[in-house]
Write an enzyme that holds these catalytic residues in place. Sequence first.
Site, PDB file in Angstrom:
ATOM      1  N   HIS A  26       0.887  -1.164   0.000  1.00 47.84           N
ATOM      2  CA  HIS A  26       0.000   0.000   0.000  1.00 47.84           C
ATOM      3  C   HIS A  26       0.928   1.218   0.000  1.00 47.84           C
ATOM      4  O   HIS A  26       1.340   1.699   1.057  1.00 47.84           O
ATOM      5  CB  HIS A  26      -0.911  -0.012   1.222  1.00 47.84           C
ATOM      6  N   THR A  27       1.267   1.661  -1.183  1.00 48.60           N
ATOM      7  CA  THR A  27       2.317   2.674  -1.289  1.00 48.60           C
ATOM      8  C   THR A  27       1.931   4.006  -0.650  1.00 48.60           C
ATOM      9  O   THR A  27       2.806   4.758  -0.230  1.00 48.60           O
ATOM     10  CB  THR A  27       2.681   2.913  -2.767  1.00 48.60           C
ATOM     11  N   CYS A  28       0.628   4.304  -0.602  1.00 52.15           N
ATOM     12  CA  CYS A  28       0.214   5.569   0.010  1.00 52.15           C
ATOM     13  C   CYS A  28       0.609   5.619   1.476  1.00 52.15           C
ATOM     14  O   CYS A  28       0.885   6.691   2.016  1.00 52.15           O
ATOM     15  CB  CYS A  28      -1.302   5.758  -0.117  1.00 52.15           C
ATOM     16  N   PHE A  29       0.602   4.432   2.119  1.00 54.06           N
ATOM     17  CA  PHE A  29       0.877   4.378   3.558  1.00 54.06           C
ATOM     18  C   PHE A  29       2.248   3.769   3.858  1.00 54.06           C
ATOM     19  O   PHE A  29       2.544   3.482   5.020  1.00 54.06           O
ATOM     20  CB  PHE A  29      -0.211   3.552   4.254  1.00 54.06           C
TER      21      PHE A  29
END
EC number: 2.3.2.26
Length: 857
Positions: free
Chosen positions: A821-824
């Site tokens: 989950h690259t956003c997080f």
Amino acid sequence: MHRPDRATNFHIYFLPFFLQSISLFSVIALNQNPNSFSHSGGLSVNSTRMRKDEAKAPGAMPQQQRSHIQFFVRMMSAGNTIVMQAFPEDTVKSIHERIQSMKGIPLFEQRLIYRGKQLQWEQTLAECFIQNDANLQLVGRMRSTEHPQAWQVINDMVSLVYRLCRGETVHDALKTVKGLMTSYLNMTPRIDNDSASGYFQIFMSSSAPAVLVMLYVSPYAGNKDCADSSVRHFLSSCRNILSKALHGQCARVVLEFCKLLRRVGSHDPLYLFCRSTFGSLLETAGVSYGSGSDNVKGLVLIQDIFPFVCELANSLLRDLDLSIVSPSAAGPLSNDVGDFSAFLLPLRTGIKEQQAVKDSMAQDKHHKLAEEIEYLHGLYVQLLNKIDQCLQKMDQSLAGQEMMEGDNLYPAWSHYLSILKELYQISKLYDGAEEKLWGVLTRQRSVLCLLIVRYAKRTDEHQWILEHRYVTNFESRRHLAMMMFPEVKEDYEELHEMLIDRSQLLTESFEYIARAEPDSLHAGLFMEFKNEEATGPGVLREWFLLVCQAIFNPQNALFVACPNDRRRFFPNPASKVHPLHLEYFSFAGRVIALALMHRVQVGIVFDRVFFLQLAGNYIAIEDIRDADPYLYTSCKQILDMDADFIDSDSLGLTFVREVEELGQRKVVELCPGGKNLVVNSKNRDKYVDLLIQDRFVTSISEQVSHFVKGFADILSNSKLQQYFFQSLDLEDLDWMLHGSEDTISVEDWKAHTEYNGYKETDIQISWFWEIVGRMTADQRKVLLFFWTSVKYLPVEGFRGLASRLYIYRSLEPGDRLPSSHTCFFRLCFPAYSSMAVMKDRLEVITQEHIGCSFGTW
């Protein structure tokens, strides 16, 4: 009977300021004895006393059956106020005669004005509607006055305030006073300064500031609060209702409030409010400031401002002493620094004007500023020494501590930078002062940089710091440069949305960015690839990386890579092969600016020749070393050759350059008649210079100018474009665009990683870091990109990322590939049964073509 001539023309008379003749002591005296009122040269009349001639007049009514009225007469000539009493049936002439007997003013010179109209001798007071506590003006030979409605409104307000001062109870007094003030300001012209000055003069001439201060010091219950609220309402309304063009006129009125209230107390809350308002009006007014005795209507004198500067300077020095002993006490500094800056502006302006005067007669006219000039220099020395002590104390307090971004510092320190800026402004006025300032800042470089990073604000002007970049470091310079961009918003409703097909990445990105209005890009971007579920910051970081790779791909002919460093680029002179090449350069400027604004390292850096042009700087021979090593070597040889050999024309050089354009070679003259101008030992320096300028400036000037325009579109203020690049070194921009050059440190990676579902001591975590430690540098980059959509770490390493990294234990079967989950910044994998299985799974996702755009977003 003598009657005044009935002239039909209107003359404008500005009455004297009542507050010039009233002292605060008489104000207090009035409030202690409301039945009497006296000014210097005026007359005090007891409210229970009747004139003997009136009491004995034939046909007079007994005293108990007649009611008199009390009113005030303000005199133009002496600046005094007379309190008079009469009966409603008395004539105006009888009042004139009494004034003559008391003051000796001939009847023919007297004119009584009430509510903007001259009173006729034959009229009675009742016919003139003179009521109790009315205010009349005594002027000479005046039939009427301008702005009668304004006079009436202000006189009504003054009369009401006088009644309150005498202890009368008035229903809704505060509401009425505020309403009259608002009505008066609504009558004032918004734009015409000359017309507005008459209205402000009415406010001054009617003694409004003095009577409001009388009310403020009144002993009767509620009067102080009423006056406080009324004055604050008036000053706030002046700033909100009237345009900035009239703030100079407002300042004169506020100055009078300050002079009167200072006698109440220099720490009085209403005085401090008025002083702060006065300073802010001086900052925004843009008015001229007088000196000496040349007081022009509406002009604020330097001598008027000077006492406030002295007062604030003394307070500021005390506050700085306190901040050394107790840096947690920020209250006094926060109040004083802003006011000090506001009052220094006109004082510096006045001193600059005097120093610019060359004519001896003009200097004589301004000789009274000598005291202010000497005082300001002494104050500069005192403040510089004091702030030096403060910075030393700050350095001692932080010794041995590594300050992190979230750490709290003492509140008092937040104001040091503002004081340093004021010292810089003052230093410009005196010989040798700048050297002393920069000497202090050089010694205190580390704490100065910390102050910049922690306390420099977007609303401030920071160019003064970067005039001497050696007192800053990369982190502080980057911080100042980044504040030239708008702040990225997190509100998705304000973001510029893009939905892009990966197969049409460059074309569709161009349409979304190049065709957008600049303002729509200022809040931020929302990115989504077609037919993919992933959204959010991780996708946006990937898009920046991909689109920059496409823009700077040499196959697209927009930019040329340097032969010795393929990461470095400058505009391609032959870019015109692309019909929209100039629009694409504007697009490129916007994309690079947006990448910087969003703090995404894209792995692209600029060559020195490109960077220098963006900063508006000159390009010399040493600057072209990387861009064109062959040309650099040739030019060096020409400059180093023996003079006789050059003069023999053995090289056969003239002032021309051969270029290839669209597959054809052509000759370009470096100067008019260049074909016939032979290069020799005397002009070879000029030849080399013209050759460099034509190759790296003239040939790409259009491309650079369009890139500049696109870049400037993203800044908060497009005029800051050149200053943005001037504030940085080339290495600074390299670090901001490319990031760290170092191989990714596994130890640093581990130190910035946390776990969910796993513990640091779990065998799977031990396996994971052992496998990562054995990876190649490229594999680590791919793994980091898969995990975070960050391929190039900031120059600070993992500490520079927006968040810590996380490893989550997934509940997937033990043979499943990791997901992210690259956003997080979250990597997820199951509890693999062995190190071999984990290594196999990680090798799959660290292949370049798989690691990008893989996993769950």
